[in-house]
Design a protein around this motif. Structure first.
Motif, mmCIF file in Angstrom:
data_model
loop_
_atom_site.group_PDB
_atom_site.id
_atom_site.type_symbol
_atom_site.label_atom_id
_atom_site.label_comp_id
_atom_site.label_asym_id
_atom_site.label_seq_id
_atom_site.Cartn_x
_atom_site.Cartn_y
_atom_site.Cartn_z
ATOM 1 N N UNK A 1 50.535 0.154 12.817
ATOM 2 C CA UNK A 1 50.683 0.951 14.026
ATOM 3 C C UNK A 1 49.296 1.219 14.618
ATOM 4 N N UNK A 2 49.187 1.006 15.937
ATOM 5 C CA UNK A 2 47.922 1.229 16.642
ATOM 6 C C UNK A 2 47.994 2.551 17.412
ATOM 7 N N UNK A 3 46.931 3.337 17.283
ATOM 8 C CA UNK A 3 46.846 4.601 17.998
ATOM 9 C C UNK A 3 45.524 4.664 18.750
ATOM 10 N N UNK A 4 45.586 5.169 19.978
ATOM 11 C CA UNK A 4 44.364 5.370 20.754
ATOM 12 C C UNK A 4 43.900 6.807 20.579
ATOM 13 N N UNK A 5 42.596 6.969 20.404
ATOM 14 C CA UNK A 5 42.005 8.271 20.149
ATOM 15 C C UNK A 5 41.042 8.591 21.287
ATOM 16 N N UNK A 6 41.185 9.758 21.886
ATOM 17 C CA UNK A 6 40.206 10.187 22.880
ATOM 18 C C UNK A 6 39.582 11.503 22.424
ATOM 19 N N UNK A 7 38.258 11.568 22.557
ATOM 20 C CA UNK A 7 37.523 12.735 22.095
ATOM 21 C C UNK A 7 36.343 12.950 23.019
ATOM 22 N N UNK A 8 35.550 13.977 22.747
ATOM 23 C CA UNK A 8 34.487 14.372 23.663
ATOM 24 C C UNK A 8 33.445 13.277 23.864
ATOM 25 N N UNK A 9 33.254 12.414 22.876
ATOM 26 C CA UNK A 9 32.233 11.381 22.970
ATOM 27 C C UNK A 9 32.751 10.053 23.507
ATOM 28 N N UNK A 10 34.041 9.946 23.714
ATOM 29 C CA UNK A 10 34.573 8.680 24.218
ATOM 30 C C UNK A 10 35.950 8.373 23.664
#
Length: 280
Positions: free
Chosen positions: A1-10
């Motif tokens: 399973x692929x998950x996209x992660x978004x955070x303060x640095x990108x």
């Protein structure tokens, strides 16, 4: 399973996550993916609107995660005794120095970049409510009376109050010219959306990982207790006001292209519109 992660640095992508993994295992994988020190804690939220995953023993299948989902990551620091001392800020405001204007319409926060999203004027409120640019047409057809269905009719405070009740979310409208914040549904809901009123139309505000992130990564709903977002919105609007990015509807001037009549302010425009309606 692929998950996209978004955070303060990108942004980052996890490609080897299993549905039977626990939320705790997911946190470890995210720390490794974004090179985060093991002593730093993170909060994971997902879905729409984003909800935090607090049960560390729950597996990802029962948490409702699916292949291709996008997760929002927020750093959570454990305050030291020194950090717990009262600061000069009040009402849970953002500490001084944690907000930074990047360019006009963009403010860096601890969790990402708050940006002004110029979609299409009549679609911006629908965008912050559902991230859907077609919803305004739907609402005009199903929930409004004959007047609002006219293409040259625009909603205002009454319509925002209706949207707030209909979607179960507080709507905070910030006036560029005055800085005034009108809160529709205040005290009734756990989440808020942010829009900016320029005097002519409403524009959307969205939190995104970086200043050049595409709208796919936008977050438009926020906890009403997350006052840092509101502080960032105020700073963003202050910048727009200094650049005079608003229309003074009481004093702007217009000229009718058909009769060459000079008009001043919104009242003059309304008078002309009524006259046109009489002769149409």
């Amino acid at each position: 399973m692929r998950l996209r992660i978004r955070h303060a640095e990108g942004m980052a992508t996890l490609s080897d996550v299993k549905q039977e993994d626990t939320v705790s295992m997911l946190k470890d994988a995210i720390r490794n993916a974004i090179s985060l020190d093991a002593t730093r804690d993170i909060q994971i939220s997902g879905g729409y609107p984003p909800k935090p995953f607090n049960d560390m023993k729950m597996d990802l299948k029962n948490a409702g995660l699916r292949d291709g989902d996008t997760l929002n990551i927020k750093l959570v620091d454990t305050p030291t005794p020194q950090q717990q001392q009262p600061s000069s800020t009040t009402n849970d405001s953002t500490p001084s120095g944690t907000l930074k204007a990047l360019k006009e319409g963009s403010v860096q926060t601890v969790n990402g970049v708050l940006q002004l999203r110029l979609i299409i004027p009549c679609f911006n409120v629908g965008y912050v409510l559902r991230r859907d640019t077609t919803i305004s047409l739907e609402l005009r057809q199903d929930k409004y009376m004959q007047w609002i269905q006219k293409p040259n009719s625009w909603g205002g405070a009454i319509e925002l109050a209706i949207f707030s009740a209909y979607f179960g979310v507080e709507i905070d409208s910030i006036d560029v010219q005055t800085g005034r914040i009108d809160k529709f549904g205040e005290g009734s809901f756990n989440e808020r959306v942010l829009i900016v009123y320029s005097g002519i139309h409403y524009d959307a505000l969205a939190l995104t990982p970086t200043i050049d992130s595409p709208p796919d990564f936008d977050q438009t709903r926020f906890s009403v207790g997350e006052n840092s977002i509101l502080d960032a919105a105020k700073q963003l609007v202050d910048g727009l006001r200094k650049s005079h990015k608003f229309t003074d509807i009481a004093n702007f001037t217009l000229k009718c292209e058909q009769c060459s009549t000079g008009l001043k302010g919104e009242k003059g425009k309304v008078d002309l519109d009524q006259t046109v309606d009489i002769f149409n």
